[in-house]
Motif scaffolding. Structure first.
Motif, PDB file in Angstrom:
ATOM      1  N   VAL A 451      20.072  -1.468  -3.691  1.00 22.61           N
ATOM      2  CA  VAL A 451      19.651  -1.302  -4.882  1.00 22.61           C
ATOM      3  C   VAL A 451      18.611  -1.731  -5.275  1.00 22.61           C
ATOM      4  CG1 VAL A 451      21.169  -2.494  -6.320  1.00 22.61           C
ATOM      5  CG2 VAL A 451      20.086  -0.325  -7.209  1.00 22.61           C
ATOM      6  N   TYR A 452      18.215  -3.180  -5.025  1.00 20.47           N
ATOM      7  CA  TYR A 452      17.176  -3.830  -5.591  1.00 20.47           C
ATOM      8  C   TYR A 452      15.933  -3.623  -4.621  1.00 20.47           C
ATOM      9  CZ  TYR A 452      21.026  -6.552  -7.914  1.00 20.47           C
ATOM     10  OH  TYR A 452      21.989  -6.817  -8.766  1.00 20.47           O
ATOM     11  N   ARG A 453      16.216  -3.400  -3.351  1.00 24.68           N
ATOM     12  CA  ARG A 453      15.110  -3.236  -2.376  1.00 24.68           C
ATOM     13  C   ARG A 453      14.596  -1.853  -2.715  1.00 24.68           C
ATOM     14  NH1 ARG A 453      17.246  -5.647   3.394  1.00 24.68           N
ATOM     15  NH2 ARG A 453      17.752  -7.916   2.612  1.00 24.68           N
ATOM     16  N   ARG A 454      15.467  -0.924  -2.902  1.00 21.59           N
ATOM     17  CA  ARG A 454      14.849   0.516  -3.411  1.00 21.59           C
ATOM     18  C   ARG A 454      14.147   0.273  -4.472  1.00 21.59           C
ATOM     19  NH1 ARG A 454      20.299   2.082  -1.401  1.00 21.59           N
ATOM     20  NH2 ARG A 454      20.978   1.962  -3.558  1.00 21.59           N
ATOM     21  N   ARG A 455      14.517  -0.188  -5.758  1.00 24.16           N
ATOM     22  CA  ARG A 455      13.883  -0.342  -6.874  1.00 24.16           C
ATOM     23  C   ARG A 455      12.483  -0.927  -6.466  1.00 24.16           C
ATOM     24  NH1 ARG A 455      17.502  -1.434 -12.016  1.00 24.16           N
ATOM     25  NH2 ARG A 455      18.875   0.021 -11.762  1.00 24.16           N
ATOM     26  N   MET A 456      12.426  -2.185  -5.734  1.00 24.02           N
ATOM     27  CA  MET A 456      11.149  -2.845  -5.456  1.00 24.02           C
ATOM     28  C   MET A 456      10.111  -1.865  -4.834  1.00 24.02           C
ATOM     29  SD  MET A 456      10.637  -6.524  -3.566  1.00 24.02           S
ATOM     30  CE  MET A 456      11.328  -7.190  -5.103  1.00 24.02           C
ATOM     31  N   ALA A 460       6.755  -0.596  -5.885  1.00 25.49           N
ATOM     32  CA  ALA A 460       5.342  -0.853  -5.323  1.00 25.49           C
ATOM     33  C   ALA A 460       4.823   0.247  -4.871  1.00 25.49           C
ATOM     34  CB  ALA A 460       5.822  -1.471  -3.783  1.00 25.49           C
ATOM     35  N   SER A 461       5.382   1.261  -4.765  1.00 24.76           N
ATOM     36  CA  SER A 461       4.570   2.721  -4.650  1.00 24.76           C
ATOM     37  C   SER A 461       4.055   2.963  -5.831  1.00 24.76           C
ATOM     38  CB  SER A 461       5.538   3.830  -4.054  1.00 24.76           C
ATOM     39  OG  SER A 461       6.659   3.804  -5.037  1.00 24.76           O
ATOM     40  N   LEU A 462       4.558   2.934  -7.098  1.00 23.73           N
ATOM     41  CA  LEU A 462       4.080   3.192  -8.217  1.00 23.73           C
ATOM     42  C   LEU A 462       2.769   2.191  -8.555  1.00 23.73           C
ATOM     43  CD1 LEU A 462       4.642   5.013 -10.845  1.00 23.73           C
ATOM     44  CD2 LEU A 462       5.850   3.001 -11.954  1.00 23.73           C
ATOM     45  N   LEU A 466      -1.050   3.623  -9.010  1.00 27.18           N
ATOM     46  CA  LEU A 466      -1.872   3.393 -10.154  1.00 27.18           C
ATOM     47  C   LEU A 466      -3.092   2.716  -9.984  1.00 27.18           C
ATOM     48  CD1 LEU A 466      -1.742   2.916 -13.380  1.00 27.18           C
ATOM     49  CD2 LEU A 466      -0.681   0.553 -12.975  1.00 27.18           C
ATOM     50  N   VAL A 467      -3.243   1.758  -8.862  1.00 27.09           N
ATOM     51  CA  VAL A 467      -4.396   1.187  -8.542  1.00 27.09           C
ATOM     52  C   VAL A 467      -5.322   2.377  -7.957  1.00 27.09           C
ATOM     53  CG1 VAL A 467      -5.367  -0.312  -7.010  1.00 27.09           C
ATOM     54  CG2 VAL A 467      -3.471  -1.244  -8.252  1.00 27.09           C
ATOM     55  N   GLN A 468      -4.822   3.127  -7.221  1.00 26.82           N
ATOM     56  CA  GLN A 468      -5.564   4.411  -6.758  1.00 26.82           C
ATOM     57  C   GLN A 468      -6.111   5.107  -7.770  1.00 26.82           C
ATOM     58  OE1 GLN A 468      -3.554   6.926  -4.344  1.00 26.82           O
ATOM     59  NE2 GLN A 468      -5.158   8.067  -3.547  1.00 26.82           N
ATOM     60  N   GLN A 469      -5.521   5.604  -8.771  1.00 33.02           N
ATOM     61  CA  GLN A 469      -5.893   6.192  -9.898  1.00 33.02           C
ATOM     62  C   GLN A 469      -7.064   5.334 -10.644  1.00 33.02           C
ATOM     63  OE1 GLN A 469      -5.260   9.427 -10.774  1.00 33.02           O
ATOM     64  NE2 GLN A 469      -4.258   9.582  -8.894  1.00 33.02           N
ATOM     65  N   LEU A 470      -6.442   4.044 -10.938  1.00 30.88           N
ATOM     66  CA  LEU A 470      -7.684   3.171 -11.823  1.00 30.88           C
ATOM     67  C   LEU A 470      -9.095   3.315 -10.934  1.00 30.88           C
ATOM     68  CD1 LEU A 470      -5.547   0.515 -13.027  1.00 30.88           C
ATOM     69  CD2 LEU A 470      -6.355   2.404 -14.378  1.00 30.88           C
ATOM     70  N   GLY A 471      -8.894   3.244  -9.618  1.00 31.95           N
ATOM     71  CA  GLY A 471     -10.045   3.384  -8.830  1.00 31.95           C
ATOM     72  C   GLY A 471     -10.802   4.585  -8.509  1.00 31.95           C
ATOM     73  N   THR A 472     -10.326   5.946  -9.135  1.00 32.76           N
ATOM     74  CA  THR A 472     -10.890   7.042  -8.890  1.00 32.76           C
ATOM     75  C   THR A 472     -11.034   7.571 -10.141  1.00 32.76           C
ATOM     76  OG1 THR A 472      -8.573   7.954  -8.424  1.00 32.76           O
ATOM     77  CG2 THR A 472      -9.987   7.080  -6.544  1.00 32.76           C
TER      78      THR A 472
END
Length: 748
Positions: A451-456, A460-462, A466-472
Motif C-alpha cells: 500500500v505504501y509503494r502504490r501510494r508513492m 510520483a506520477s502526480l 504537475l511539473v509537466q503542466q508547469l512547464g507547458t
C-alpha cells in the motif's frame, strides 16, 4: 542492533562512565540532561529513556531489560528498546561490552537529540545541517565505497571548522570588566543606550537608508569585511562573557567557513548545565546584547562626527551590528541564537528535532497512512513545534537556495561545485533516504508492491504531471510594463542662444491658437556677429573675383569655399534670430513654472521658457524590456484594452500601441529613472557629461488617451501596464532568477 530479544548473539551494553545526568522539570515533566565529558555533547532524555540508560550495566541483555521495564510499568517493545540502545551506541554514550555488533535500524523516536552541540555563539555553525531530519540507512546494508566517500566529503565542501585557542582564560579576564553588563544596573544602562541610539536613527532615517544603499557598492566591501570582523568579535565576546558570568566553562574559540564565508564561533556548550531558563537565555542572547550596544554607540558617533569617511564607516557599523544581526542571529527560524532562546522559553529542548519529527509524522500519516509513533511532546507544545518546523523549513529553503545561487554566481566554478554539494546534502540525499525508508517499510505483495509503494508511485506520477503542466501551461500571472503619462505633441519653447526676454505676450494658463506670437527675445551680440559675418562674406567674394581676374584659379576656388562656409553660418544665425521670436506651433494652454518672471530675464541657450499643451490630449509612454517584447506584441494583437495602474491609486484602461522598431538606452522621460524614484535602473553615460542612461535597452510604444481619461491623469504620473504572461510558470521563475543574477553581475 538486532531487535530479536532471543538472539543468542545479542551483545550487552554498558553506559559510558563519563556520562552524567542532571534532572530538570520541563513543561511539568521530569527530564534529564546527560553530559558526555569526553565528547562534550549533551542529550535530552525523557524519564523512560533515562530509566533504560540507567539499567545498562553490561550484564543484562535486551530480554532482561525488557522484563525489568515491564515490571516497572514501562510499556516498551523489544524493538523500541533495541533501537534506543543502538542510538546510544551510535552516539558513543554507551559501549558494547561483549558479543558481536549487529546492524541497527534508524534511530527510534526517543526524547533525545543525539549529537546536539549547543554552540550558542557559533554564528552559522548550525545552518550546515540538512533541512530534513532523515534517518541514516541501516548499516546492515553495506554502502558502496564511493558513496561512503562522497557522504564524508560533502560536509567538508560546505563547512569547515578550525579551532584556534581555548577561550576560558580570555573570557575570565573580560568578565572582570564587562560581567556587570548582565546585572540589573548594567541592563538598565544598556536599555538607555540602545533606546537613545534608536532615537538618533529614527530622527535621521532617510540618511541611514541612503547609507544602506551604499552597502551594496563593491568598492566598499573590503572595509565592510573589516567592520564585520570587529562586530563578530564583539558578538562572540558577548557570548563568552555571559557564559562566564553564570559560571559556565568557555571552550574552544575558532573560525569556520560556511559556503566560503568566514564565521567566528565560541563553544559554550556547558550552558545546558544551567537549570534556570533566564540564565541560558542570557547566554544565547549575549552576542546580540553586546552588538546592539556597539550599534548604539556607532549611531551616536555618526551623529557627532562631521561629514566625511569616518561618519560613513560608523553608519555601516551600525547597520551590520544592528539590523543585520537581528535579521540573522536573532531569527528563531535559523538554528542560531534566536532559536535557542525560543527553545528555552517554550521549554522544548531540541525544538527543531521534535518539530520536524512531529511534522514528518503528520505528513506521513496524511499521505501514506503510516501510524504515528509515540509523541515526544504533549499539549500545546505539539502544535507549536510543528508550526515552527513548517515555518523554518519554508524559510530555510529560500534562505539556503539564495545562498547556494549567490555562491554559484559569485565564485563561478568552485561556487557551482559548492552549489551541487549543497543540493545533494540538503535535498537530494535526505529525499532519497526518506523515499527508501517508506519503500522498505513493509515487504512487497503482489507485483512487489504494497500500500505504501502504490501510494508513492501515485504521488510520483502526480508530481511528474504537475511539473509537466508547469512547464507547458501559460503562467496565470501577469507582466507589468512601466509607463509614464505625458502630453501629446507638447511644444517646449527653449532659448536658441544666450539672450534677454524682451517682451512676453501671453500669460500662464492662457489658451492660444497655432501661430500666436508668444514672446520676443533679444540678443544684440548675435546680430553683431551676423553683421560681421556679412562683411566677411563681401570681402571673400571680392577676393574671389580678383583672383579669377588675375588667373589665380586655385586661390579663387578657396575663396569661394570660404564664402560658402560663411553663407551657411549666416543662415544658421538667421535661423537663431528668427527663433528669437517664439510662435506657438500648436493650439493649447500656456504652462510653465516661471512664466510671469520671464520679461527682462537673461536666459541661457537651451533653457526652457514655456510649454504649450492641451490637458485633454495626453498619451502613455511605455518602455518595454527585451524579455517582455513577445508578450507585449501579443497584447497589441488583442482588441481588449489592458489595465494601467498609476501611482496614487488611479486605474485606467488603455489599448497597447505597436512598438517602435528600435531599442534604445536613452532616458526619454526623467521621471522613469530609479535615482529619482522611478522604476528603471540607470547608469551614467560614457561621455562624462553627467547625464544618465538606461541600464538596459528598451523599446517604446505610445498609446493615445481619450479626452476624458486625459483629464483624469497628470503629466509625469508613473504607473505600470498589465499584460498577459505568455511564458510557462517554470520559465517565468527561471527568467526572474536569471534577471536578478544579471543585475548582480552588473553591480559587481
Amino acid at each position: 542492533m538486532s531487535s530479536d530479544a532471543n538472539s543468542p548473539s545479542m551483545p550487552t551494553v554498558i553506559l559510558d562512565p563519563e556520562v552524567t545526568f542532571i534532572s530538570r522539570e520541563i513543561g511539568g515533566r521530569t527530564t534529564y540532561v546527560s553530559h558526555h565529558e569526553a565528547t562534550g555533547k549533551f542529550f535530552q532524555l525523557g524519564a523512560e529513556e533515562y530509566r533504560v540508560a540507567s539499567l545498562l550495566d553490561g550484564v543484562r541483555g535486551v530480554p532482561e531489560l525488557y522484563e525489568s521495564l515491564r515490571s516497572e510499568g514501562i510499556e516498551w517493545t523489544t524493538e523500541d528498546l533495541a533501537k534506543f540502545i543502538a542510538q546510544l551506541v551510535q552516539a558513543n554514550v554507551a559501549v558494547i561490552k561483549q558479543g558481536s555488533t549487529a546492524g541497527t535500524d534508524s534511530p527510534a523516536a526517543a526524547n533525545m537529540d543525539a549529537g546536539h552541540n549547543r554552540d550558542a555563539a557559533s554564528g552559522q555553525t548550525e545552518t550546515s545541517e540538512p533541512v530534513g531530519d532523515a534517518a541514516p540507512p541501516s548499516p546492515s546494508r553495506p554502502r558502496p565505497a564511493a558513496l561512503v566517500t562522497l557522504l564524508r566529503f560533502l560536509p567538508l565542501l560546505i563547512s569547515q571548522r578550525f579551532p584556534l585557542f581555548r577561550g576560558d582564560r580570555i573570557a575570565t579576564r573580560l568578565t572582570r570588566y564587562l560581567g556587570n553588563a548582565f546585572e540589573p544596573i548594567g541592563f538598565s544602562l544598556w536599555t538607555l543606550l540602545v533606546l537613545s541610539g534608536l532615537c538618533v536613527v529614527y530622527g535621521h532615517f532617510e540618511a541611514f537608508a541612503a547609507e544602506l544603499r551604499r552597502m551594496f557598492d563593491p568598492g566598499l566591501w573590503p572595509m565592510l569585511f573589516l567592520i564585520w570582523v570587529v562586530a563578530k568579535l564583539i558578538h562572540e565576546a558577548g557570548h563568552a562573557v555571559a557564559a562566564k558570568h553564570h559560571g559556565v566553562r568557555v571552550g574552544q574559540v575558532g573560525i569556520m567557513f560556511f559556503l566560503l564565508a568566514p564565521l567566528a564561533y565560541v563553544d559554550v556548550t556547558d550552558a545546558w548545565k544551567l537549570r534556570r531558563r533566564i540564565d541560558r537565555v542570557q547566554i544565547a542572547l549575549g552576542g546580540v546584547y553586546f552588538e546592539l550596544a556597539a550599534a548604539a554607540v556607532a549611531a551616536w558617533a555618526w551623529w557627532l562626527l562631521p561629514e566625511g569617511y569616518a561618519k560613513h564607516i560608523t553608519a555601516q557599523f551600525f547597520l551590520i551590528s544592528g539590523p543585520a544581526t537581528l535579521l540573522v542571529n536573532a531569527n528563531p527560524l535559523l538554528r542560531l541564537d534566536g532559536y535557542y532562546v525560543v527553545s528555552d522559553l517554550t521549554e522544548i529542548p531540541n525544538l527543531r528535532m521534535h518539530g520536524r519529527r512531529q511534522l514528518g509524522a503528520v505528513l506521513q500519516r496524511l499521505f501514506f497512512g503510516i501510524p504515528q509513533t509515540r509523541q515526544l511532546l504533549s499539549g500545546w507544545r505539539v502544535w507549536f513545534a510543528s508550526i515552527h518546523a513548517a515555518c523554518s523549513v519554508v524559510f530555510q529553503v529560500f534562505w539556503m537556495g539564495g545562498l547556494v545561487l549567490g555562491v554559484a554566481m559569485w565564485a563561478r566554478g568552485l561556487g557551482i561545485l559548492l552549489a551541487v554539494a549543497g543540493v545533494l546534502m540538503w535535498f537530494l540525499i535526505p529525499t532519497v533516504r526518506w523515499v527508501w525508508k517508506i519503500w522498505t517499510l513493509e515487504p512487497g505483495e503482489r507485483f512487489g508492491l504494497n500500500v505504501y509503494r502504490r501510494r508513492m508511485l501515485f504521488y510520483a506520477s502526480l508530481l511528474i504531471t504537475l511539473v509537466q503542466q508547469l512547464g507547458t501551461v501559460s503562467s496565470p500571472f501577469d507582466r507589468r510594463v512601466p509607463v509614464v503619462v505625458r502630453f501629446q505633441d507638447e511644444q517646449i519653447a527653449r532659448s536658441p542662444s544666450d539672450a534677454f526676454v524682451e517682451s512676453l505676450f501671453v500669460e500662464r494658463g492662457e489658451h492660444v491658437d497655432q501661430g500666436t506670437l508668444l514672446m520676443r527675445l533679444k540678443d544684440p551680440e548675435l546680430r553683431i556677429r551676423r553683421e560681421k559675418k556679412v562683411d566677411d562674406l563681401e570681402i571673400v567674394e571680392l577676393r574671389a573675383i580678383q583672383y579669377r581676374r588675375q588667373g589665380e584659379l586655385s586661390k579663387a576656388a578657396t575663396s569661394l569655399e570660404n564664402a560658402n562656409a560663411l553663407r551657411r553660418q549666416i543662415a544658421e544665425m538667421d535661423e537663431q534670430i528668427a527663433q528669437l521670436t517664439v510662435i506657438a506651433t500648436r493650439s493649447g494652454y500656456i504652462v510653465g513654472n516661471q512664466v510671469e518672471s520671464l520679461p527682462g530675464r537673461f536666459v541661457s541657450a537651451g533653457e526652457e521658457l514655456l510649454r504649450v499643451s492641451d490637458p485633454q490630449e495626453k498619451e502613455l509612454l511605455a518602455l518595454v524590456p527585451e524579455q517582455d517584447v513577445d508578450a507585449y506584441q501579443l497584447a497589441t494583437q488583442n482588441d481588449s484594452p489592458s489595465r494601467v495602474r498609476l501611482r496614487g491609486g488611479l486605474t485606467i484602461k488603455a489599448k497597447p500601441a505597436s512598438l517602435r522598431p528600435r531599442a534604445s538606452r536613452t532616458l526619454i522621460h526623467p521621471a522613469l529613472a530609479a535615482n529619482v524614484g522611478g522604476p528603471l535602473a540607470v547608469e551614467p553615460t560614457l561621455d562624462g557629461s553627467g547625464k544618465m542612461r538606461l541600464a538596459q535597452p528598451y523599446l517604446e510604444s505610445i498609446t493615445k488617451l481619450d479626452p476624458i481619461t486625459s483629464a483624469e491623469v497628470r503629466s509625469g504620473q508613473l504607473g505600470s501596464m498589465t499584460i498577459r504572461d505568455n511564458r510557462p510558470l517554470l520559465a517565468r521563475v527561471y527568467d526572474a532568477i536569471a534577471t536578478d543574477f544579471r543585475r548582480l553581475g552588473r553591480s559587481q
